[in-house]
Design a protein around this motif. Structure first.
Motif, PDB file in Angstrom:
ATOM      1  N   GLU A   1       3.071  -4.314  -9.966  1.00  0.00           N
ATOM      2  CA  GLU A   1       3.080  -2.915  -9.949  1.00  0.00           C
ATOM      3  C   GLU A   1       1.898  -2.288 -10.616  1.00  0.00           C
ATOM      4  OE1 GLU A   1       6.197   0.816 -10.797  1.00  0.00           O
ATOM      5  OE2 GLU A   1       7.113  -1.167  -9.882  1.00  0.00           O
ATOM      6  N   ASP A   2       1.613  -2.982 -11.863  1.00  0.00           N
ATOM      7  CA  ASP A   2       0.600  -2.325 -12.462  1.00  0.00           C
ATOM      8  C   ASP A   2      -0.781  -2.516 -11.575  1.00  0.00           C
ATOM      9  OD1 ASP A   2       1.824  -1.742 -15.096  1.00  0.00           O
ATOM     10  OD2 ASP A   2       2.068  -3.620 -15.258  1.00  0.00           O
ATOM     11  N   VAL A   3      -0.963  -3.606 -10.984  1.00  0.00           N
ATOM     12  CA  VAL A   3      -2.186  -3.775  -9.966  1.00  0.00           C
ATOM     13  C   VAL A   3      -2.209  -2.762  -9.134  1.00  0.00           C
ATOM     14  CG1 VAL A   3      -3.405  -5.297  -8.470  1.00  0.00           C
ATOM     15  CG2 VAL A   3      -2.053  -6.225 -10.404  1.00  0.00           C
ATOM     16  N   PHE A   4      -0.927  -2.579  -8.476  1.00  0.00           N
ATOM     17  CA  PHE A   4      -1.070  -1.514  -7.233  1.00  0.00           C
ATOM     18  C   PHE A   4      -1.148  -0.219  -7.802  1.00  0.00           C
ATOM     19  CE2 PHE A   4       1.471   1.527  -4.706  1.00  0.00           C
ATOM     20  CZ  PHE A   4       1.368   1.073  -3.183  1.00  0.00           C
ATOM     21  N   LEU A   5      -0.649   0.189  -9.051  1.00  0.00           N
ATOM     22  CA  LEU A   5      -0.811   1.637  -9.071  1.00  0.00           C
ATOM     23  C   LEU A   5      -2.315   1.866  -9.856  1.00  0.00           C
ATOM     24  CD1 LEU A   5       2.276   2.197 -11.055  1.00  0.00           C
ATOM     25  CD2 LEU A   5       1.437   3.279  -8.963  1.00  0.00           C
ATOM     26  N   LYS A   6      -2.944   0.494 -10.403  1.00  0.00           N
ATOM     27  CA  LYS A   6      -4.410   0.605 -10.823  1.00  0.00           C
ATOM     28  C   LYS A   6      -5.294   1.113  -9.582  1.00  0.00           C
ATOM     29  CE  LYS A   6      -7.744  -1.657 -13.813  1.00  0.00           C
ATOM     30  NZ  LYS A   6      -8.144  -2.988 -14.348  1.00  0.00           N
ATOM     31  N   LEU A   7      -4.959   0.182  -8.634  1.00  0.00           N
ATOM     32  CA  LEU A   7      -5.761   0.292  -7.577  1.00  0.00           C
ATOM     33  C   LEU A   7      -5.615   1.408  -6.375  1.00  0.00           C
ATOM     34  CD1 LEU A   7      -5.830  -3.578  -6.489  1.00  0.00           C
ATOM     35  CD2 LEU A   7      -7.653  -2.302  -7.612  1.00  0.00           C
ATOM     36  N   THR A   8      -4.445   1.922  -6.346  1.00  0.00           N
ATOM     37  CA  THR A   8      -4.089   3.040  -5.529  1.00  0.00           C
ATOM     38  C   THR A   8      -3.837   4.222  -6.026  1.00  0.00           C
ATOM     39  OG1 THR A   8      -1.638   2.412  -5.293  1.00  0.00           O
ATOM     40  CG2 THR A   8      -3.122   1.173  -3.843  1.00  0.00           C
ATOM     41  N   GLY A   9      -3.800   4.292  -7.432  1.00  0.00           N
ATOM     42  CA  GLY A   9      -3.398   5.596  -8.059  1.00  0.00           C
ATOM     43  C   GLY A   9      -1.773   5.983  -8.494  1.00  0.00           C
ATOM     44  N   ARG A  10      -1.535   6.831  -9.063  1.00  0.00           N
ATOM     45  CA  ARG A  10      -0.100   7.264  -9.328  1.00  0.00           C
ATOM     46  C   ARG A  10       0.223   8.526  -8.471  1.00  0.00           C
ATOM     47  NH1 ARG A  10       2.063   4.698 -13.885  1.00  0.00           N
ATOM     48  NH2 ARG A  10       0.722   3.214 -14.634  1.00  0.00           N
TER      49      ARG A  10
ATOM     50  N   ILE B   1      -8.954  -2.491   2.601  1.00  0.00           N
ATOM     51  CA  ILE B   1      -8.121  -3.512   2.044  1.00  0.00           C
ATOM     52  C   ILE B   1      -8.692  -3.290   0.341  1.00  0.00           C
ATOM     53  CG2 ILE B   1      -8.161  -5.988   1.350  1.00  0.00           C
ATOM     54  CD1 ILE B   1      -7.761  -6.489   4.337  1.00  0.00           C
ATOM     55  N   ALA B   2      -7.897  -3.099  -0.443  1.00  0.00           N
ATOM     56  CA  ALA B   2      -8.427  -2.829  -1.674  1.00  0.00           C
ATOM     57  C   ALA B   2      -8.466  -4.064  -2.721  1.00  0.00           C
ATOM     58  CB  ALA B   2      -7.775  -1.904  -2.510  1.00  0.00           C
ATOM     59  N   ALA B   3      -7.589  -5.016  -2.223  1.00  0.00           N
ATOM     60  CA  ALA B   3      -7.759  -6.352  -2.985  1.00  0.00           C
ATOM     61  C   ALA B   3      -6.906  -7.290  -2.255  1.00  0.00           C
ATOM     62  CB  ALA B   3      -7.049  -6.281  -4.353  1.00  0.00           C
TER      63      ALA B   3
ATOM     64  N   GLY C   1       0.676  -1.140  -0.028  1.00  0.00           N
ATOM     65  CA  GLY C   1      -0.057  -0.030  -0.070  1.00  0.00           C
ATOM     66  C   GLY C   1       0.854   1.338  -0.035  1.00  0.00           C
ATOM     67  N   PRO C   2       0.379   2.408  -0.552  1.00  0.00           N
ATOM     68  CA  PRO C   2       1.052   3.660  -0.353  1.00  0.00           C
ATOM     69  C   PRO C   2       1.317   3.938   0.987  1.00  0.00           C
ATOM     70  CG  PRO C   2      -1.112   3.848  -1.628  1.00  0.00           C
ATOM     71  CD  PRO C   2      -0.891   2.470  -0.705  1.00  0.00           C
TER      72      PRO C   2
ATOM     73  N   ILE D   1      -1.084 -11.804  -0.791  1.00  0.00           N
ATOM     74  CA  ILE D   1      -0.935 -10.344  -0.210  1.00  0.00           C
ATOM     75  C   ILE D   1      -2.098  -9.567  -0.276  1.00  0.00           C
ATOM     76  CG2 ILE D   1       1.200 -10.128  -1.288  1.00  0.00           C
ATOM     77  CD1 ILE D   1       0.032  -8.577  -3.659  1.00  0.00           C
ATOM     78  N   VAL D   2      -2.451  -8.785   0.431  1.00  0.00           N
ATOM     79  CA  VAL D   2      -3.540  -7.679   0.508  1.00  0.00           C
ATOM     80  C   VAL D   2      -2.831  -6.221   0.132  1.00  0.00           C
ATOM     81  CG1 VAL D   2      -5.008  -8.818   2.400  1.00  0.00           C
ATOM     82  CG2 VAL D   2      -3.283  -7.007   2.880  1.00  0.00           C
ATOM     83  N   ILE D   3      -3.637  -5.623  -0.844  1.00  0.00           N
ATOM     84  CA  ILE D   3      -3.237  -4.218  -1.053  1.00  0.00           C
ATOM     85  C   ILE D   3      -4.390  -3.366  -0.186  1.00  0.00           C
ATOM     86  CG2 ILE D   3      -3.125  -2.612  -2.994  1.00  0.00           C
ATOM     87  CD1 ILE D   3      -2.601  -4.708  -4.640  1.00  0.00           C
ATOM     88  N   MET D   4      -3.632  -2.574   0.607  1.00  0.00           N
ATOM     89  CA  MET D   4      -4.171  -1.652   1.410  1.00  0.00           C
ATOM     90  C   MET D   4      -4.299  -0.168   0.725  1.00  0.00           C
ATOM     91  SD  MET D   4      -3.574  -2.648   5.302  1.00  0.00           S
ATOM     92  CE  MET D   4      -4.987  -1.448   5.987  1.00  0.00           C
TER      93      MET D   4
END
Length: 316
Positions: A303-312, A216-218, A40-41, A208-211
């Motif tokens: 990283e593509d998933v991360f940026l798609k879900l949490t923004g740039r 939790i986003a995914a 997560g960011p 993993i979880v992406i926060m």
């Protein structure tokens, strides 16, 4: 503990600081023997969640059980059975490398002789046996991180918690740390980690979880998340985007891509198209004679998933 039960169970876990929810009702489970990652960011709630797991922060609400014990009632017992590698260096610079481990062993009532044997065993494991008599300040950053891993392993923990274990390390030191963590996993030690390195999460984590913003986003296996959110390949087109002359070409590119574009992202001066047939998509664009500044085809990554879900946008 029943081996079939998760070693960590969180349900609607929340941590608030006044009106701010640092962790906002997250639910997850960590299974015995797996490596479980939090991504997560900055400010997403990863470290706060980890601190609740290793009983440094009490939850505001929700349920959290670690090693089948409620963190509110059994914090001391939980701490005795887990090892923690924090973000910051907490080694004692006044002691030698070996003394850092031996003194730490005494906190767990290991007799002095046994503490020495355990220290030597762990220094060999993390490839620091020849630095046993050195002061901590003589070690490189990578060596210090490995020493912190060794220290966390002194009490033979059931679970190891690692908060950004390889931040700031060079590629060689990072690879060696990964190798040691994989060896630990093969012995059955459950691992929970946070990291900003997507490659690290993909290499080490079973799930993993992406926060993002405390939620939790995914959640899922790294490869499964890539397939679910961005597909197999990414076509990156420069000079096409939301601003400038590239905007005039945008609709024509997307029309040419047609059903090969499973999803896309439009940015200021570039376009990302997610697809399972990147070569076919590029062929369609070239057939239309569209004015594209630069085109890149690559495999989709975490990283593509991360940026798609949490923004740039940069988080401070």
């Amino acid at each position: 503990m029943d081996a079939s039960r998760p070693v960590v169970r969180a349900n609607a876990l929340t941590k608030r600081y006044g009106a701010i929810a640092a962790v906002d009702g997250v639910s997850f489970a960590v299974n015995q023997g797996e490596c479980f990652g939090f991504l997560g960011p900055n400010g997403a709630g990863k470290t706060t969640t980890m601190k609740m797991v290793y009983c440094v922060l009490p939850p505001t609400s929700g349920d959290l059980h670690v090693l089948d014990m409620d963190v509110r009632a059994h914090a001391r017992d939980i701490k005795a059975r887990i090892g923690v590698v924090t973000q910051d260096n907490t080694l004692d610079s006044a002691l030698s490398v070996r003394e850092n481990l031996m003194i730490f062993a005494r906190y767990f009532d290991l007799p002095w002789g046994e503490a020495g044997r355990r220290a030597d065993e762990l220094l060999d494991f993390v490839a620091l046996g020849d630095r046993a008599k050195d002061k901590v300040e003589q070690l490189s950053g990578g060596m210090r991180r490995r020493l912190m891993v060794a220290r966390a392993l002194v009490p033979r923990p059931d679970m190891l918690i690692l908060d950004e274990p390889t931040t700031g390390l060079d590629p060689q030191a990072r690879q060696l740390t990964w190798e040691k963590l994989r060896q630990l996993k093969r012995t059955g030690v459950t691992q929970i980690l946070t990291t900003h390195y997507m490659e690290e999460a993909a290499a080490l984590c079973d799930r993993i979880v992406i926060m993002d913003q405390g939620r939790i986003a995914a959640e899922g296996a790294p490869a499964a998340l890539v397939r679910a959110h961005v597909g197999r390949e990414v076509v990156e087109l420069r000079g096409i985007g939301a601003d400038g002359p590239g905007r005039a070409v945008l609709e024509r590119v997307l029309k040419a891509a047609g059903d090969l574009a499973e999803a896309h992202e439009v940015h200021t001066d570039f376009l990302l198209i997610y697809t399972t047939d990147g070569e076919g998509l590029l062929h369609r664009i070239r057939e239309q004679g569209l004015d594209v500044e630069a085109a890149t085809l690559r495999r989709a990554t975490l990283e593509d998933v991360f940026l798609k879900l949490t923004g740039r946008m940069l988080r401070e």
